[in-house]
Scaffold this motif. Sequence first.
Motif, short mmCIF file in Angstrom:
data_model
loop_
_atom_site.label_atom_id
_atom_site.label_comp_id
_atom_site.label_asym_id
_atom_site.label_seq_id
_atom_site.Cartn_x
_atom_site.Cartn_y
_atom_site.Cartn_z
N PRO A 272 30.40 32.89 9.56
CA PRO A 272 29.11 32.73 8.87
C PRO A 272 29.23 32.03 7.51
O PRO A 272 28.36 31.26 7.13
N PHE A 273 30.32 32.28 6.79
CA PHE A 273 30.48 31.62 5.50
C PHE A 273 30.74 30.13 5.67
O PHE A 273 30.19 29.31 4.92
N VAL A 274 31.54 29.77 6.64
CA VAL A 274 31.76 28.34 6.91
C VAL A 274 30.49 27.71 7.44
O VAL A 274 30.14 26.58 7.08
N ALA A 275 29.77 28.45 8.28
CA ALA A 275 28.51 27.92 8.82
C ALA A 275 27.46 27.73 7.73
O ALA A 275 26.59 26.87 7.85
N SER A 276 27.56 28.51 6.65
CA SER A 276 26.60 28.31 5.56
C SER A 276 26.80 26.94 4.91
O SER A 276 25.87 26.39 4.32
N PHE A 277 28.00 26.38 5.05
CA PHE A 277 28.22 25.03 4.53
C PHE A 277 27.53 23.98 5.40
O PHE A 277 27.32 22.86 4.95
N LEU A 278 27.17 24.35 6.64
CA LEU A 278 26.34 23.45 7.45
C LEU A 278 24.99 23.24 6.75
O LEU A 278 24.47 22.12 6.74
N THR B 219 26.09 41.32 10.49
CA THR B 219 24.87 41.53 9.70
C THR B 219 25.14 41.33 8.21
O THR B 219 24.43 40.58 7.54
N PHE B 220 26.18 41.99 7.70
CA PHE B 220 26.45 41.90 6.27
C PHE B 220 26.98 40.53 5.87
O PHE B 220 26.60 39.98 4.83
N SER B 221 27.87 39.96 6.67
CA SER B 221 28.44 38.67 6.28
C SER B 221 27.41 37.55 6.38
O SER B 221 27.45 36.61 5.58
N THR B 222 26.48 37.63 7.32
CA THR B 222 25.44 36.61 7.41
C THR B 222 24.53 36.68 6.19
O THR B 222 24.18 35.66 5.60
N ALA C 77 26.48 35.30 3.30
CA ALA C 77 26.63 33.85 3.43
C ALA C 77 25.33 33.14 3.03
O ALA C 77 25.37 32.10 2.37
N LEU C 78 24.19 33.70 3.41
CA LEU C 78 22.91 33.11 3.00
C LEU C 78 22.72 33.21 1.49
O LEU C 78 22.20 32.27 0.86
N LEU C 79 23.13 34.33 0.90
CA LEU C 79 23.05 34.46 -0.55
C LEU C 79 23.96 33.44 -1.24
O LEU C 79 23.59 32.86 -2.26
N ALA C 80 25.14 33.22 -0.67
CA ALA C 80 26.05 32.22 -1.24
C ALA C 80 25.44 30.83 -1.14
O ALA C 80 25.52 30.03 -2.09
N PHE C 81 24.80 30.51 -0.02
CA PHE C 81 24.13 29.21 0.14
C PHE C 81 23.01 29.06 -0.89
O PHE C 81 22.89 28.02 -1.54
N LEU C 82 22.19 30.10 -1.05
CA LEU C 82 21.10 30.02 -2.02
C LEU C 82 21.63 29.87 -3.44
O LEU C 82 21.07 29.14 -4.25
N SER C 83 22.73 30.54 -3.73
CA SER C 83 23.35 30.42 -5.05
C SER C 83 23.86 29.00 -5.29
O SER C 83 23.64 28.43 -6.37
#
Length: 120
Positions: free
Chosen positions: A28-34, A94-97, A100-106
């Motif tokens: 999910p963290f790598v996918a947030s870079f998508l 659930t938690f990592s997604t 990951a979304l919070l990291a993308f928004l940040s």
Amino acid sequence: MSSEDVLAGFSGLLVAYCGILVGTVFLPFVASFLLDGIVQILRGNGPKMLLGAFSISAVLAGIGYVLWHIGTENPSVTLVTLGSMSTVAQYLLTFSTALALLAFLSRTAKLLWKTRRAAA
């Protein structure tokens, strides 16, 4: 049951749980870079980041699946163990997604902040 049997059973579970970690935490963290790649395309910076994130996501998904599949092929893995693996995977995903979304928004907010400061 000898110690070698216990070690073989434990190693199968360890491999399966490593596959779950790769698929539910790292992916999910790598996918947030998508999403960052899509933002870069929208900003006119080209598809380089999107293609890189896609390829790394595909590799991680494959590695996670292969590890999980190898680990669950172990004869010591029972249906109860598979059920607990599924529960652990759901919680981790659930938690990592969400993180990951919070990291993308940040990252996006930081990018917008830098753009506004440079324009001012």
